[in-house]
Motif scaffolding. Structure first.
Motif, short mmCIF file in Angstrom:
data_model
loop_
_atom_site.label_atom_id
_atom_site.label_comp_id
_atom_site.label_asym_id
_atom_site.label_seq_id
_atom_site.Cartn_x
_atom_site.Cartn_y
_atom_site.Cartn_z
N TRP A 94 0.84 -1.20 0.00
CA TRP A 94 0.00 0.00 0.00
C TRP A 94 0.88 1.25 0.00
O TRP A 94 1.68 1.45 0.91
N ARG A 95 0.75 2.05 -1.06
CA ARG A 95 1.49 3.31 -1.12
C ARG A 95 0.48 4.46 -1.08
O ARG A 95 -0.50 4.47 -1.83
N GLN A 96 0.73 5.40 -0.19
CA GLN A 96 -0.19 6.54 -0.02
C GLN A 96 0.67 7.73 0.40
O GLN A 96 1.31 7.69 1.46
N LYS A 97 0.66 8.78 -0.43
CA LYS A 97 1.57 9.92 -0.20
C LYS A 97 1.32 10.62 1.14
O LYS A 97 2.24 11.02 1.84
N GLY A 120 -4.41 6.58 -2.33
CA GLY A 120 -3.58 5.40 -2.08
C GLY A 120 -3.90 4.24 -3.00
O GLY A 120 -5.00 4.16 -3.56
N ASN A 179 13.74 -1.20 0.44
CA ASN A 179 13.94 0.25 0.49
C ASN A 179 15.33 0.67 0.01
O ASN A 179 15.47 1.69 -0.67
N VAL A 192 9.52 2.92 0.99
CA VAL A 192 8.21 2.67 1.63
C VAL A 192 8.30 3.07 3.11
O VAL A 192 9.19 2.61 3.83
N LYS A 234 1.13 8.02 6.12
CA LYS A 234 1.86 7.82 4.87
C LYS A 234 2.12 6.33 4.68
O LYS A 234 2.51 5.66 5.65
N ASP A 235 1.92 5.84 3.46
CA ASP A 235 2.16 4.42 3.13
C ASP A 235 1.59 3.48 4.20
O ASP A 235 0.39 3.34 4.32
#
Ligand code: SF4
Ligand code: FES
Length: 250
Positions: free
Chosen positions: A8-11, A17, A41, A52, A111-112
């Motif tokens: 899951w990537r979410q700024k 996301g 990473n 991440v 975030k993330d």
């Protein structure tokens, strides 16, 4: 091991996301899960990409910071361990692993994979303490005799590390197991009985204000709790709450 990660990537909190795929090679089964994310990473940083974001601190099951939802389970597929104590030997070569943040209305994503668990801190501030006079000589530790069963049960409740897995694994996002552990660890001891009624009322009220859901006795929290906190503490807290509510009516 070769792995496919769906992370899951979410700024930021406002971003919608999404799951993003990553391929990893040469992962040893002796690595911890967080070591594996470190390798990912390092690779992302070498390529000039954003690493991440994930929470961690002690990496030995004590602080409660690590908080990943792995393949649909809080802290992953192993029992009685936190994410930082999870090893890659729990997975197989060629596996696809889904990695998401703990999800609950009261735990918004920052975030993330990092969520804001300050709601737990506010519940603790509402009553998760005892008031003692710290001036003068230190009291002898054995001055107040405590029955062994009470001492043992209190220690069992105090094992809660405030990770939030109970909330993340509950279909109602209930925080009852966490609050019950924090209420019980003091309520079982003579030192905690003086403020017991105010404590349980204030902590439960704060829990409700934070937007956690109700407990419907599914028991998912107990199964996923890395510290084996028993559902029996919820029954104990409910009885404490009832007693305090009756007392406040009179
Ligand atoms: S009760 Fe268990 S799952 Fe919930 S916060 Fe405490 S240690 Fe974590
Ligand atoms: S990083 Fe401290 S419990 Fe996992």
């Amino acid at each position: 091991m070769k792995l496919t990660l769906k992370i899951w990537r979410q700024k930021n909190a406002e971003d919608k996301g999404q799951l993003v795929d990553y391929k990893l090679d040469n992962i040893s089964e002796d690595m911890s899960f967080l070591d594996m994310l470190d390798v990912l990473n390092e690779g992302l940083i070498m390529k000039g990409e954003e690493p991440v974001a994930f929470d961690h601190d002690c990496r030995e099951g004590i602080c409660g910071m690590c908080s990943l939802y792995i393949n649909g389970e809080a802290h992953g597929p192993d029992r009685g361990v936190t994410t930082c104590q999870l090893h890659m030997r729990m997975f197989k070569d060629g596996d696809t692993i889904y990695i998401e943040p703990f999800r609950a209305k009261a735990f918004p994503v920052i975030k993330d994979l990092i969520v804001d668990r300050m709601a737990f801190e506010r519940i603790q501030q509402a009553g998760g303490y005892i008031s003692v006079n710290t001036s003068g000589n230190t009291q002898d530790a054995n001055a107040i005799p405590i029955p062994k069963l009470d001492a043992d049960l209190s220690m069992d409740a105090a094992a809660c590390i405030g990770c939030g897995a109970c909330v993340a694994s509950c279909k109602n996002s209930s925080a009852m197991l966490f609050v019950a552990a924090k209420v019980s660890q003091f309520a079982l001891l003579p030192q905690g009985k003086i403020e017991a009624a105010d404590r349980v009322m204030n902590m439960v009220n704060q829990m409700d204000e934070e937007g956690f859901g109700n407990c419907t006795n599914t028991g998912a929290c107990e199964v996923e709790c890395p510290k084996g906190i028993s559902l029996e503490f919820i029954a104990r807290m409910n009885s404490e709450y009832l007693g305090a509510a009756i007392k406040s009516e009179n």
